[in-house]
Design a protein around this motif. Structure first.
Motif, PDB file in Angstrom:
ATOM      1  N   LEU A   1       0.628  -1.232   0.039  1.00 29.10           N
ATOM      2  CA  LEU A   1       0.046  -0.089   0.204  1.00 29.10           C
ATOM      3  C   LEU A   1       0.875   1.376   0.026  1.00 29.10           C
ATOM      4  CD1 LEU A   1      -2.906  -0.931   2.536  1.00 29.10           C
ATOM      5  CD2 LEU A   1      -3.119  -0.482   0.041  1.00 29.10           C
ATOM      6  N   ALA A   2       2.016   1.058   0.581  1.00 24.15           N
ATOM      7  CA  ALA A   2       2.914   2.427   0.756  1.00 24.15           C
ATOM      8  C   ALA A   2       4.063   2.096   0.208  1.00 24.15           C
ATOM      9  CB  ALA A   2       3.008   2.570   2.226  1.00 24.15           C
ATOM     10  N   GLN A   3       4.623   3.360  -0.363  1.00 18.58           N
ATOM     11  CA  GLN A   3       6.167   3.382  -0.771  1.00 18.58           C
ATOM     12  C   GLN A   3       7.064   3.482   0.407  1.00 18.58           C
ATOM     13  OE1 GLN A   3       7.070   5.886  -3.835  1.00 18.58           O
ATOM     14  NE2 GLN A   3       9.081   6.061  -3.378  1.00 18.58           N
ATOM     15  N   THR A   4       7.897   2.503   0.527  1.00 18.13           N
ATOM     16  CA  THR A   4       8.861   2.738   1.370  1.00 18.13           C
ATOM     17  C   THR A   4       9.860   3.586   1.379  1.00 18.13           C
ATOM     18  OG1 THR A   4       9.954   0.436   1.156  1.00 18.13           O
ATOM     19  CG2 THR A   4       8.405   0.539   2.753  1.00 18.13           C
ATOM     20  N   ILE A   5      10.239   4.434   2.289  1.00 20.94           N
ATOM     21  CA  ILE A   5      11.248   5.557   1.899  1.00 20.94           C
ATOM     22  C   ILE A   5      12.386   5.527   3.162  1.00 20.94           C
ATOM     23  CG2 ILE A   5       9.852   6.875   0.531  1.00 20.94           C
ATOM     24  CD1 ILE A   5       9.729   8.816   2.927  1.00 20.94           C
ATOM     25  N   ASP A   6      13.631   5.992   2.840  1.00 18.77           N
ATOM     26  CA  ASP A   6      14.604   6.175   3.871  1.00 18.77           C
ATOM     27  C   ASP A   6      14.734   7.582   4.342  1.00 18.77           C
ATOM     28  OD1 ASP A   6      15.881   7.408   1.739  1.00 18.77           O
ATOM     29  OD2 ASP A   6      17.356   6.008   1.201  1.00 18.77           O
ATOM     30  N   TYR A   7      15.430   8.071   5.522  1.00 17.40           N
ATOM     31  CA  TYR A   7      15.531   9.441   5.849  1.00 17.40           C
ATOM     32  C   TYR A   7      15.755  10.469   4.877  1.00 17.40           C
ATOM     33  CZ  TYR A   7      14.153   7.963  10.741  1.00 17.40           C
ATOM     34  OH  TYR A   7      13.435   7.598  11.671  1.00 17.40           O
ATOM     35  N   PRO A   8      16.837  10.275   4.078  1.00 18.82           N
ATOM     36  CA  PRO A   8      17.021  11.174   2.959  1.00 18.82           C
ATOM     37  C   PRO A   8      15.915  11.572   1.977  1.00 18.82           C
ATOM     38  CG  PRO A   8      18.841   9.558   3.033  1.00 18.82           C
ATOM     39  CD  PRO A   8      17.723   9.361   3.956  1.00 18.82           C
ATOM     40  N   THR A   9      14.910  10.574   1.599  1.00 22.18           N
ATOM     41  CA  THR A   9      13.873  10.664   0.837  1.00 22.18           C
ATOM     42  C   THR A   9      12.763  11.365   1.816  1.00 22.18           C
ATOM     43  OG1 THR A   9      14.181   8.490  -0.495  1.00 22.18           O
ATOM     44  CG2 THR A   9      12.299   9.358  -0.517  1.00 22.18           C
ATOM     45  N   PHE A  10      12.722  11.040   3.037  1.00 23.70           N
ATOM     46  CA  PHE A  10      11.807  11.891   3.609  1.00 23.70           C
ATOM     47  C   PHE A  10      12.105  13.322   3.745  1.00 23.70           C
ATOM     48  CE2 PHE A  10      10.475  12.445   8.677  1.00 23.70           C
ATOM     49  CZ  PHE A  10       9.560  13.501   8.347  1.00 23.70           C
ATOM     50  N   VAL A  11      13.314  13.694   3.948  1.00 20.79           N
ATOM     51  CA  VAL A  11      13.658  15.341   3.651  1.00 20.79           C
ATOM     52  C   VAL A  11      13.332  15.559   2.142  1.00 20.79           C
ATOM     53  CG1 VAL A  11      15.688  16.804   3.422  1.00 20.79           C
ATOM     54  CG2 VAL A  11      15.586  14.991   5.285  1.00 20.79           C
ATOM     55  N   GLU A  12      13.633  14.990   1.309  1.00 20.95           N
ATOM     56  CA  GLU A  12      13.243  15.371  -0.306  1.00 20.95           C
ATOM     57  C   GLU A  12      11.782  15.451  -0.227  1.00 20.95           C
ATOM     58  OE1 GLU A  12      12.800  13.155  -4.230  1.00 20.95           O
ATOM     59  OE2 GLU A  12      14.559  12.716  -3.391  1.00 20.95           O
ATOM     60  N   LEU A  13      10.887  14.666   0.312  1.00 20.03           N
ATOM     61  CA  LEU A  13       9.645  14.760   0.270  1.00 20.03           C
ATOM     62  C   LEU A  13       9.116  16.268   0.968  1.00 20.03           C
ATOM     63  CD1 LEU A  13       7.876  11.410   1.085  1.00 20.03           C
ATOM     64  CD2 LEU A  13       7.647  12.658  -0.897  1.00 20.03           C
ATOM     65  N   SER A  14       9.787  16.435   1.997  1.00 20.88           N
ATOM     66  CA  SER A  14       9.273  17.416   3.032  1.00 20.88           C
ATOM     67  C   SER A  14       9.822  18.801   2.204  1.00 20.88           C
ATOM     68  CB  SER A  14      10.023  17.570   4.402  1.00 20.88           C
ATOM     69  OG  SER A  14      11.311  17.463   4.113  1.00 20.88           O
ATOM     70  N   LEU A  15      10.701  18.807   1.238  1.00 15.73           N
ATOM     71  CA  LEU A  15      10.957  19.932   0.344  1.00 15.73           C
ATOM     72  C   LEU A  15      10.038  20.125  -1.029  1.00 15.73           C
ATOM     73  CD1 LEU A  15      14.867  19.662   0.387  1.00 15.73           C
ATOM     74  CD2 LEU A  15      13.330  21.421   2.000  1.00 15.73           C
ATOM     75  N   ARG A  16       9.301  18.875  -1.440  1.00 15.37           N
ATOM     76  CA  ARG A  16       8.741  18.908  -2.297  1.00 15.37           C
ATOM     77  C   ARG A  16       7.191  19.324  -2.240  1.00 15.37           C
ATOM     78  NH1 ARG A  16       7.368  13.022  -4.584  1.00 15.37           N
ATOM     79  NH2 ARG A  16       9.520  12.642  -4.277  1.00 15.37           N
ATOM     80  N   TYR A  17       6.857  19.324  -0.928  1.00 15.74           N
ATOM     81  CA  TYR A  17       5.498  19.747  -0.588  1.00 15.74           C
ATOM     82  C   TYR A  17       5.468  21.142  -0.104  1.00 15.74           C
ATOM     83  CZ  TYR A  17       3.498  15.180  -1.835  1.00 15.74           C
ATOM     84  OH  TYR A  17       3.354  14.081  -2.541  1.00 15.74           O
ATOM     85  N   ASP A  18       4.498  21.843  -0.207  1.00 17.79           N
ATOM     86  CA  ASP A  18       4.378  23.400   0.099  1.00 17.79           C
ATOM     87  C   ASP A  18       4.412  23.310   1.737  1.00 17.79           C
ATOM     88  OD1 ASP A  18       4.065  24.393  -2.675  1.00 17.79           O
ATOM     89  OD2 ASP A  18       1.996  23.761  -2.397  1.00 17.79           O
ATOM     90  N   LYS A  19       3.800  22.574   2.340  1.00 18.47           N
ATOM     91  CA  LYS A  19       3.801  22.464   3.846  1.00 18.47           C
ATOM     92  C   LYS A  19       4.011  21.039   4.252  1.00 18.47           C
ATOM     93  CE  LYS A  19      -0.366  23.750   4.683  1.00 18.47           C
ATOM     94  NZ  LYS A  19      -1.508  24.392   5.286  1.00 18.47           N
TER      95      LYS A  19
END
Length: 98
Positions: free
Chosen positions: A75-93
């Protein structure tokens, strides 16, 4: 404004995940971490909710937390911490459901 919703609490102890799903916009994403990854347990009501929410490509889970709890899910795409940081920059909030 696209928002990354971060949930860390178990879905079996409160209703944060349910509340989040009700408020999601079509451009929002959800990241499950810590005990929130338990929502992905096969056969659980929360996994059914997530499946029904239509979050294809917008539902993420921290790999480290999935491994620690011996959970696997498609159901979910598993990600690591660097990808978490990338996601947080990809979204406006970023909204952390504390």
């Amino acid at each position: 404004m696209a928002t990354l919703h971060v949930i860390a609490h178990s879905p079996f102890g409160d209703d944060r995940l349910e509340s989040c799903l009700r408020l999601l916009d079509i451009n929002d994403a959800v990241l499950l971490c810590a005990d929130a990854v338990n929502a992905l347990r096969m056969g659980s009501a929360t996994a059914a909710q997530l499946n029904a929410a239509g979050l294809d490509g917008r539902l993420f889970a921290l790999e480290e937390d999935m491994t620690a709890r011996a959970i696997s899910s498609n159901l979910a795409q598993t990600i690591d911490y660097p990808t978490f940081v990338e996601l947080s920059l990809r979204y406006d909030k970023v909204n952390s459901w504390l």
